[in-house]
Design a protein around this motif. Sequence first.
Motif, PDB file in Angstrom:
ATOM      1  N   TRP A 367      42.581 -15.938  -1.798  1.00 47.66           N
ATOM      2  CA  TRP A 367      43.281 -17.047  -1.421  1.00 47.66           C
ATOM      3  C   TRP A 367      43.757 -18.011  -0.372  1.00 47.66           C
ATOM      4  N   THR A 368      43.299 -16.384   0.794  1.00 44.90           N
ATOM      5  CA  THR A 368      43.287 -17.343   2.421  1.00 44.90           C
ATOM      6  C   THR A 368      42.182 -18.482   2.726  1.00 44.90           C
ATOM      7  N   ASP A 369      41.084 -17.373   1.833  1.00 43.73           N
ATOM      8  CA  ASP A 369      40.291 -18.761   1.856  1.00 43.73           C
ATOM      9  C   ASP A 369      40.156 -20.095   1.595  1.00 43.73           C
ATOM     10  N   THR A 370      40.554 -20.223   0.053  1.00 42.27           N
ATOM     11  CA  THR A 370      40.961 -21.291  -0.256  1.00 42.27           C
ATOM     12  C   THR A 370      42.251 -22.005   0.466  1.00 42.27           C
ATOM     13  N   ALA A 371      42.985 -21.234   0.933  1.00 39.57           N
ATOM     14  CA  ALA A 371      43.497 -22.243   2.014  1.00 39.57           C
ATOM     15  C   ALA A 371      42.905 -22.689   2.968  1.00 39.57           C
ATOM     16  N   ARG A 372      42.485 -21.769   3.900  1.00 36.22           N
ATOM     17  CA  ARG A 372      41.371 -22.376   4.465  1.00 36.22           C
ATOM     18  C   ARG A 372      40.395 -23.581   4.245  1.00 36.22           C
ATOM     19  N   MET A 373      39.707 -23.659   2.848  1.00 39.28           N
ATOM     20  CA  MET A 373      39.012 -24.668   3.046  1.00 39.28           C
ATOM     21  C   MET A 373      39.694 -26.184   2.444  1.00 39.28           C
ATOM     22  N   TRP A 374      41.370 -25.974   2.267  1.00 42.40           N
ATOM     23  CA  TRP A 374      42.172 -27.201   1.746  1.00 42.40           C
ATOM     24  C   TRP A 374      42.861 -27.315   2.703  1.00 42.40           C
ATOM     25  N   HIS A 375      42.725 -26.464   4.432  1.00 42.38           N
ATOM     26  CA  HIS A 375      43.060 -26.957   5.259  1.00 42.38           C
ATOM     27  C   HIS A 375      42.923 -27.308   6.145  1.00 42.38           C
ATOM     28  N   SER A 376      40.756 -27.590   6.072  1.00 40.53           N
ATOM     29  CA  SER A 376      40.229 -28.281   6.978  1.00 40.53           C
ATOM     30  C   SER A 376      39.575 -29.007   6.175  1.00 40.53           C
ATOM     31  N   LEU A 377      40.907 -29.826   5.322  1.00 41.00           N
ATOM     32  CA  LEU A 377      40.180 -30.986   4.449  1.00 41.00           C
ATOM     33  C   LEU A 377      40.681 -32.096   4.731  1.00 41.00           C
ATOM     34  N   GLY A 378      42.355 -31.067   5.436  1.00 37.47           N
ATOM     35  CA  GLY A 378      43.411 -32.068   5.713  1.00 37.47           C
ATOM     36  C   GLY A 378      44.009 -32.516   4.377  1.00 37.47           C
ATOM     37  N   ASN A 379      44.248 -31.150   3.595  1.00 37.45           N
ATOM     38  CA  ASN A 379      45.235 -31.228   2.193  1.00 37.45           C
ATOM     39  C   ASN A 379      46.488 -30.004   2.110  1.00 37.45           C
ATOM     40  N   ARG A 381      49.107 -29.831   1.511  1.00 36.81           N
ATOM     41  CA  ARG A 381      49.974 -29.144  -0.073  1.00 36.81           C
ATOM     42  C   ARG A 381      49.598 -27.880  -0.829  1.00 36.81           C
ATOM     43  N   GLN A 382      47.976 -28.694  -0.804  1.00 40.55           N
ATOM     44  CA  GLN A 382      47.081 -27.007  -1.732  1.00 40.55           C
ATOM     45  C   GLN A 382      46.920 -25.705  -0.983  1.00 40.55           C
ATOM     46  N   THR A 383      47.111 -26.560   0.385  1.00 43.13           N
ATOM     47  CA  THR A 383      47.036 -24.891   1.304  1.00 43.13           C
ATOM     48  C   THR A 383      48.373 -24.264   1.496  1.00 43.13           C
ATOM     49  N   THR A 407      49.861 -20.782   9.205  1.00 40.92           N
ATOM     50  CA  THR A 407      50.767 -21.830   8.788  1.00 40.92           C
ATOM     51  C   THR A 407      51.413 -22.879   9.876  1.00 40.92           C
ATOM     52  N   SER A 408      51.630 -22.180  10.590  1.00 39.66           N
ATOM     53  CA  SER A 408      51.465 -23.395  12.279  1.00 39.66           C
ATOM     54  C   SER A 408      51.474 -24.094  12.422  1.00 39.66           C
ATOM     55  N   ASP A 409      50.101 -24.227  12.093  1.00 41.64           N
ATOM     56  CA  ASP A 409      48.975 -26.036  12.028  1.00 41.64           C
ATOM     57  C   ASP A 409      49.904 -26.701  11.293  1.00 41.64           C
ATOM     58  N   LEU A 410      49.933 -25.801  10.008  1.00 41.57           N
ATOM     59  CA  LEU A 410      51.105 -26.525   8.938  1.00 41.57           C
ATOM     60  C   LEU A 410      52.345 -26.930   9.261  1.00 41.57           C
ATOM     61  N   PRO A 414      50.683 -34.222  11.142  1.00 39.69           N
ATOM     62  CA  PRO A 414      51.661 -34.843  10.932  1.00 39.69           C
ATOM     63  C   PRO A 414      52.689 -35.466   9.195  1.00 39.69           C
ATOM     64  N   VAL A 415      51.792 -34.756   8.101  1.00 40.30           N
ATOM     65  CA  VAL A 415      52.508 -34.948   7.354  1.00 40.30           C
ATOM     66  C   VAL A 415      52.986 -33.463   6.605  1.00 40.30           C
ATOM     67  N   ARG A 416      54.606 -33.855   6.353  1.00 41.51           N
ATOM     68  CA  ARG A 416      55.587 -33.224   6.568  1.00 41.51           C
ATOM     69  C   ARG A 416      55.534 -32.227   4.417  1.00 41.51           C
ATOM     70  N   VAL A 417      55.101 -30.887   4.263  1.00 41.47           N
ATOM     71  CA  VAL A 417      55.100 -30.306   3.652  1.00 41.47           C
ATOM     72  C   VAL A 417      56.234 -29.369   2.723  1.00 41.47           C
ATOM     73  N   PRO A 418      57.273 -29.884   1.956  1.00 39.23           N
ATOM     74  CA  PRO A 418      58.027 -29.259   1.564  1.00 39.23           C
ATOM     75  C   PRO A 418      58.733 -27.615   1.801  1.00 39.23           C
ATOM     76  N   GLY A 419      58.820 -27.234   2.167  1.00 39.35           N
ATOM     77  CA  GLY A 419      59.220 -25.836   2.353  1.00 39.35           C
ATOM     78  C   GLY A 419      58.304 -25.151   2.953  1.00 39.35           C
ATOM     79  N   VAL A 420      57.026 -25.509   3.637  1.00 39.36           N
ATOM     80  CA  VAL A 420      56.592 -25.184   4.718  1.00 39.36           C
ATOM     81  C   VAL A 420      58.011 -24.391   6.302  1.00 39.36           C
ATOM     82  N   ARG A 421      58.878 -24.995   6.543  1.00 41.62           N
ATOM     83  CA  ARG A 421      59.680 -24.777   7.312  1.00 41.62           C
ATOM     84  C   ARG A 421      59.629 -23.330   6.988  1.00 41.62           C
ATOM     85  N   GLU A 422      60.119 -23.286   5.793  1.00 44.39           N
ATOM     86  CA  GLU A 422      61.114 -22.130   5.635  1.00 44.39           C
ATOM     87  C   GLU A 422      60.624 -21.099   5.202  1.00 44.39           C
TER      88      GLU A 422
END
Length: 455
Positions: A367-379, A381-383, A407-410, A414-422
């Motif tokens: 799941w970590t590698d998947t998160a990095r993939m979506w993060h690199s793609l600018g998504n 919510r999927q990250t 997580t800090s990058d997220l 620029p685009v806020r993702v609900p739940g990230v701050r918590e």
Amino acid sequence: MDGIRTAQEIGAELRAARCRMRLTQAEVGKAVGYSASAVSRLEAGRMRLEYDRLLALAASLGIPADRLTATPVPGRAVVGTVGRPADEEDAVRRRNLLTGAVAIGVTATIGAPSAAAAAAGGDPATGLEDYLFRLPSAAPVPLGRLVQETAGARSDFRAARYTDLGRALPGLLAAASATWEEARGHEREKANVALARVYVLAAELALKQHSDAAWAAADRALTAARASGHPVPIGEASRVLAITMRRSGNCPTAVRHLTREAQELDTGQAQTAAVRTTLMLTAAYSAATGGDRSAALDLLGAAEEETTRREAAVPPGLFTVDATRTQVDVYRIGVLNALGTPDEGVNVARRINIASMPTPERRARAWTDTARMWHSLGNGRQTFAALRHVEQEAPQEVRRPALRALTSDLLYAPVRVPGVREFAVRTGASPAWRRTRRPVPAQPWCGRADTAGGG
């Protein structure tokens, strides 16, 4: 208690009993609630105890009460000594005294974070460098018990219980070293395997936390593994050593080391073939991190062919990683991320059944590698969805430095993702964490950023 012998005489009794039971001052102290220095002062006659506490200490060492007095105490004996030969009694008492103590390290706390520190996000690898170069005192233990406790530590790693592993490692390393020192012949060979695997666990934990202690642990693991002559622990140790090479920026050396070790393994046996696969997968990721696309994809393809040849058989369990088709796909995502082409990994991620992977640590890594993939793609919510999966699989995994950085990058995207701050507050990646904790220093990664902590 005028009949009590002098402090020097009592100290000599305590020292003789401890030596007869082959215990160190640290072991006796830990088992009965004193420091090693206190035990040393007692044995030297420079410290006195109240009589009831002295009796308790003497009883733990098998010293009859009348040995503490200038005149015999009729009918006074240590509980449990009747009917047993002296040697057997010493062995039984020694086992009882060491239950849960530092001899095997299950509850060792030297160099380990406290429960409060762990709850606050403390680093499970705290103190690794200190105890790698100055192990706590320990006595040799039966090889069967050493293997059993090593398996327990391995279970902690595979379940991503890193705090528990950090607590256990100091004593376990000390016991493994002491057992190896006393072993001879075939027993020494087995002790080398156990010692190598404990150092592999220390290296894995250090790698997870980006600790420089990984170098020392991995090097010692390979030294012990080579001394054992067994190809499987040699491969396991070679893998973690190569990861430390990659982390220091030496990707080509890591690839050469891994491919050379892989070539020397016999693929006719299932387990050595599986180890060979893990070496090629780590080499593929190392090559990708160094920007060598051709070598990375070739090595990945070779690993996939190896798993295809073995797919009819049940993959043998390895020590900390696996060698399955699913694992190859997870590495493929990591390789494509490292090569800067994460879009090529999207279809791979969609076909993977991460739930089928056998351990929380490996599922969290996927799941970590998947998160990095979506993060690199600018998504974003999927990250975040992938990071939530990491947390569900292994709560301590998501507190690692690399994932807190993601997580800090997220959090500041620029685009806020609900739940990230918590989520950031919960996992230690919040602004408060950034103000109160020292940031992870920049590392001279080769090629693109290498923050996986595995490979």
